[in-house]
Design a protein around this motif. Structure first.
Motif: not given
Length: 113
Positions: A73, A75, A93, A96-101, A104-105, A108
């Motif tokens: 993932w 950024p 910010r 947190s997008q390198r291992r998103p919940w 949320l994937q 994305i």
């Protein structure tokens, strides 16, 4: 049957002799990796690293090409007009997008395939 090949060409039995070894944390990642495997290694089984029979499957196919894959993932890229402060906050910010919940994937993937 021989699986020899010349440089720059794939062996004839590459699809059947390949195993795609996947590290996936979520169902979205599994879906992305299955799509990758079907497009790039058609006919090759997708084996998850969490598969309890992983060792047995690899031993049974000892002459197979093992293709390790996982989702990375990235950024979002910075725009050129970002100031240092805005860039710094965006960098925080982005962590947190390198291992998103997992919830949320899918969003994305739809926004940035």
């Amino acid at each position: 049957m021989s699986t020899t090949s010349t440089p720059g060409t794939a062996p004839e039995t590459q699809a059947s002799a390949a195993i795609v070894l996947a590290l996936a944390r979520t169902s979205t990642e599994r879906t992305l990796l299955q799509r990758f495997a079907q497009e790039n290694h058609p006919g090759a089984p997708l084996v998850l690293t969490s598969d309890p029979a992983l060792a047995a499957r690899l031993q049974a196919a000892e002459q197979s090409l093992v293709v390790p894959v996982r989702v990375v993932w990235l950024p979002p890229e910075r725009s050129e007009g970002d100031s240092d402060r805005v860039g710094y906050l965006a960098d925080l910010r982005a962590l947190s997008q390198r291992r998103p919940w997992s919830r949320l994937q899918p969003a994305i993937v739809r926004r940035r395939p």
